[in-house]
Design a protein around this motif. Structure first.
Motif, short mmCIF file in Angstrom:
data_model
loop_
_atom_site.label_atom_id
_atom_site.label_comp_id
_atom_site.label_asym_id
_atom_site.label_seq_id
_atom_site.Cartn_x
_atom_site.Cartn_y
_atom_site.Cartn_z
N THR A 162 -3.41 -47.46 2.27
CA THR A 162 -2.76 -46.19 1.58
C THR A 162 -2.42 -45.25 2.53
O THR A 162 -1.58 -44.69 2.28
CB THR A 162 -3.82 -45.70 0.32
OG1 THR A 162 -4.24 -46.75 -0.53
CG2 THR A 162 -3.62 -44.46 0.02
N GLY A 163 -3.06 -45.22 3.59
CA GLY A 163 -2.72 -44.36 4.81
C GLY A 163 -3.76 -43.33 4.83
O GLY A 163 -3.79 -42.66 3.84
N GLY A 164 -4.31 -43.07 5.90
CA GLY A 164 -5.32 -42.17 6.42
C GLY A 164 -4.83 -41.27 7.05
O GLY A 164 -5.74 -40.22 7.65
N ALA B 90 -11.03 -44.64 -1.83
CA ALA B 90 -10.94 -45.97 -1.42
C ALA B 90 -11.57 -47.10 -2.18
O ALA B 90 -11.20 -47.91 -2.61
CB ALA B 90 -10.95 -46.41 0.03
N TYR B 91 -12.97 -46.67 -2.30
CA TYR B 91 -13.94 -47.22 -3.23
C TYR B 91 -13.54 -47.54 -4.55
O TYR B 91 -13.42 -48.48 -5.22
CB TYR B 91 -15.46 -46.72 -3.01
CG TYR B 91 -15.79 -46.51 -1.81
CD1 TYR B 91 -15.37 -47.68 -0.66
CD2 TYR B 91 -16.59 -45.69 -1.31
CE1 TYR B 91 -15.85 -47.56 0.75
CE2 TYR B 91 -17.15 -45.33 -0.07
CZ TYR B 91 -16.98 -46.48 1.15
OH TYR B 91 -17.65 -46.26 2.33
N ASN C 163 -8.93 -40.39 9.27
CA ASN C 163 -9.30 -41.37 7.95
C ASN C 163 -10.78 -41.65 8.48
O ASN C 163 -11.25 -41.44 9.47
CB ASN C 163 -8.35 -42.81 8.46
CG ASN C 163 -8.53 -43.10 9.99
OD1 ASN C 163 -8.58 -42.47 10.76
ND2 ASN C 163 -9.08 -44.52 10.03
N ALA C 164 -11.24 -41.96 7.16
CA ALA C 164 -12.76 -42.06 7.17
C ALA C 164 -13.14 -43.14 7.92
O ALA C 164 -14.29 -43.11 8.48
CB ALA C 164 -13.12 -41.92 5.53
N GLY C 165 -12.48 -44.24 7.88
CA GLY C 165 -12.86 -45.50 8.88
C GLY C 165 -13.13 -45.39 10.18
O GLY C 165 -14.24 -45.54 10.64
#
Length: 389
Positions: free
Chosen positions: A107-109, A182-183, A278-280
């Motif tokens: 999706t793009g973070g 995302a989840y 981004n969360a990752g």
């Protein structure tokens, strides 16, 4: 379930430790890189996406023409082409490749990276768009006749594609992300949900979140789970760690000069002072802040050195140690392992010689043992009165 191994290729020889040389698209290197993964026994290769990168679909078509069985996982960002066009594009590639295509939805973070392609939606709206996009994509691949769609981001009437995927009921969907959005979206749509390599406890937490997202979407079977690592192997533990620290030293020296670790232009901010959106990446940096080493063999120092620009945590040790570390993740519910090295082509071949067979042999041994236990339990089960003849 057998474990799935995914590698990653590019169109030029480059990594965090190797500056890009030669043309951006080197057809011969791309062919050799892909064939190295096929010869090494990988199931698929990921073809990444970036705002300045070569088009992944055309890279996949080139690879498909020069390989026989290797699966193609094409990274794709919703929002830049219509979902109906994407459906036809991937279905056509699936036809020409003999059913070897999967699509990895990103999706793009990072807002700046999205704006390079002209996308100004904020992050949560991008995930809503991905949700709508995947609804259309799935309908396009599976609907028996023409259909209409009216969603928050896409409207269409009387759409029907003559070209359909070889794979039924549709092309597999992989989905990456580590945020609540995302989840939610990946839990609804993904066949495989892709995570970056965090410590075991944090990975288990994310798996639970993905499964909760799938349950909230009404799914009875949750997505399978993929985790990504950068294995660093040595004949001994000492040799592996010596190599690991040499890699880190190179990364740190390159980072002091600024710019990109993997090409002429960074997809995300890079270096130890980066503050990714981004969360990752934020999660990888949080793990690195706790400790350099986790669990059996996880090493987070490369993530700290690069600002967690991409999947950047390593597993360090002998092939036996790293295989056991990968199996630790299998034990908590992981079925797909995405691995790539800092010497990309050479490492792929080494993984095929020394690492993949160890993991697969142990997974097969466990499956045989489980089947034997189940058979013994059936034989030992008492015969009920009603079943007597």
């Amino acid at each position: 379930m057998p474990v799935e191994f995914i590698g990653m290729i590019g169109t030029t020889d480059v990594s965090e430790t190797r500056p890009a040389t030669g043309p951006v698209v080197d057809p011969d290197f791309t062919r050799r890189f892909a064939k190295a993964h096929e010869e090494a026994g990988f199931d698929r290769i990921l073809i990444g996406y970036g705002s300045s990168s070569p088009d992944g679909g055309q890279v996949a078509a080139h690879v498909a023409a020069h390989t026989e069985r290797l699966g193609l996982l094409v990274a794709h960002r919703p929002g830049f082409v219509a979902p109906t066009l994407a459906a036809r594009t991937f279905a056509t590639l699936d036809q020409f490749s003999g059913g070897r295509v999967a699509v990895h939805i990103i999706t793009g973070g990072h807002d700046a990276e999205q704006r390079r392609d002209g996308d100004y939606l904020p992050k949560d709206e991008r995930y809503d768009r991905s949700d709508d996009y995947l609804d259309v994509l799935t309908k396009a691949w599976t609907s028996e006749g023409p259909f209409d769609h009216q969603g928050p981001h896409y409207r269409l009437e009387d759409f029907h594609a003559e070209v359909r995927p070889v794979q039924q009921p549709r092309i597999p969907l992989y989905f990456g992300g580590s945020s609540e959005a995302a989840y939610r979206v990946g839990g609804k749509h993904a066949d495989v949900f892709a995570l970056w390599g965090e410590p075991l406890a944090e990975t288990a937490e994310q798996i639970a979140s993905v499964r909760a997202g799938a349950e909230a979407a009404g799914r009875s079977t949750p997505p399978r789970i993929s985790v990504s690592f950068r294995p660093i192997l040595g004949r001994t533990e000492e040799e592996a760690w010596e190599r690991a620290h040499g890699i880190l030293h190179t990364i740190q020296n390159r980072g002091r000069g600024g710019g990109s670790f993997v090409g002429k232009r960074a997809v995300l901010p890079v270096g130890p002072d980066a503050r990714p959106q981004n969360a990752g990446s934020q999660r990888l940096l949080a793990a690195a802040a706790k400790a350099d080493r986790h669990d059996r063999a996880l090493w987070t120092a490369p993530a700290a050195a690069t600002g967690a620009a991409g999947n950047s945590t390593a597993l360090v040790g002998t092939p036996e140690t790293v295989a056991q570390a990968l199996l630790d993740y299998v034990d908590i519910g992981v079925s797909t392992l995405l691995i790539r090295g800092y010497d990309p082509l050479e490492d792929a071949l080494d993984y095929g010689r020394h690492l993949l067979p160890l993991v697969r042999q142990e997974v097969a041994r466990r499956e045989r043992a489980e089947a034997a236990r189940e058979a013994a339990a059936r034989l030992a089960a008492p015969v009920t009165a009603g079943s007597a003849r």
